[in-house]
Enzyme design. Structure first.
Site, PDB file in Angstrom:
ATOM      1  CB  SER A  62      29.838  22.698 -13.737  1.00 17.65           C
ATOM      2  OG  SER A  62      29.059  23.633 -14.440  1.00 17.65           O
TER       3      SER A  62
ATOM      4  CE1 TYR B 232      25.668  18.803 -14.525  1.00 20.65           C
ATOM      5  CE2 TYR B 232      25.875  21.192 -14.403  1.00 20.65           C
ATOM      6  CZ  TYR B 232      26.370  19.967 -14.807  1.00 20.65           C
ATOM      7  OH  TYR B 232      27.571  19.897 -15.469  1.00 20.65           O
TER       8      TYR B 232
END
Length: 281
Positions: A135, A149
């Protein structure tokens, strides 16, 4: 083989690979969704099979590797894409179950794929490639309230960076670092297994945000290009360079202030120490 291949980025990557002539295995925790995705690919004229897998279970991922190599004869590309995200909130209010679940899928799932497929890739003589979905959170901290996350995606970057140095030269590694993408990851908590705390209500506000993200097909196109170009970092959102730049500038300033370069300063570097030990000095 694409894990998390039934929807979102994974499904788009499966389509992009199929468009390039690849046969594709679609692996997902939801078998019916994987079967629908595989049927779509089959209509594109390539061989495609669906597999049910929980990537947090190393035995299931090992079985997936065995089955797919039998079914297709060989596998040369692994897209370690399965991922989840807990409902955003302050770290001080985070739950251990959220940590176990997010790290179980986003990190252990990647490690399980690396071990099961990467071991076969390393033993083969065929050029192979592994793409681990990270990400823009790999590159820094794009926003707050997603601490678990963000930590999981930093771990994916670390695993990928070490892996590419350990594998033989015929096996390449990439880490995919996309920004906001129009997927349904915001709903992943609705399907959380009982052993990780069970299903939880998704944040409806996240839908409005995610719907404004980049189409998954655009990210998938970058993935195919990245594999062809043998790129380690596969990026898709131009603005994310500023996230990485801010991190580097802070690191650079810290070294300038507390540990500036000087002649002979590599005395304590691990590389120099290992060389000294190897040379008996």
């Amino acid at each position: 083989m694409v894990t998390g291949g039934a929807s979102g980025i994974g499904r788009a990557i499966a389509h992009a690979l199929a468009a390039g002539g690849c046969n594709v295995g679609v692996a997902d925790i939801e078998l019916e969704a994987a079967e629908r995705a595989a049927a779509e690919l089959g209509r594109a004229g390539v061989a495609s099979l669906a597999y049910e897998v929980d990537v947090t279970d190393d035995a299931e991922v090992e079985a997936l590797a065995e089955r797919s190599f039998r079914d297709f004869g060989s596998v040369e590309i692994l897209i370690n894409n399965a991922g989840v995200g807990a409902r955003p909130g302050p770290l001080l209010e985070s739950a251990v179950a959220d940590f176990d679940w997010v790290f179980g899928v986003n990190v252990r799932g990647v490690l399980n794929g690396i071990r099961a497929f990467g071991a076969k890739f390393a033993r083969s003589r065929t050029p192979c490639w592994i793409v681990n979905t990270g990400s823009e959170h790999c590159l820094g901290v794009p926003h707050l309230y997603s601490g678990i996350y963000t930590a999981s995606k930093h771990a994916v970057l670390g695993l990928s960076a070490v892996l590419r140095g350990e594998l033989p030269v015929h096996v390449g590694v990439s880490v995919l670092c996309p920004g906001l993408v129009d997927t349904a990851i915001w709903r992943s908590s609705e399907r959380r297994p009982e052993r990780f705390g069970g299903a939880a209500e998704a944040d409806p506000a996240a839908a409005a945000v995610m719907n404004l993200g980049m189409p998954p097909a655009e990210v998938a196109a970058r993935v195919v290009e990245g594999i062809r170009d043998e790129s380690f970092y596969i990026v898709s959102h131009p603005h994310a360079v500023e996230i990485a730049r801010r991190r580097w500038e802070e690191i650079d300033a810290a070294f300038e202030a507390r540990a500036p370069r000087r002649e002979g300063d590599e005395e304590y570097s691990m590389e120099r120490i290992m060389a000294r030990l190897a040379g008996g000095r």
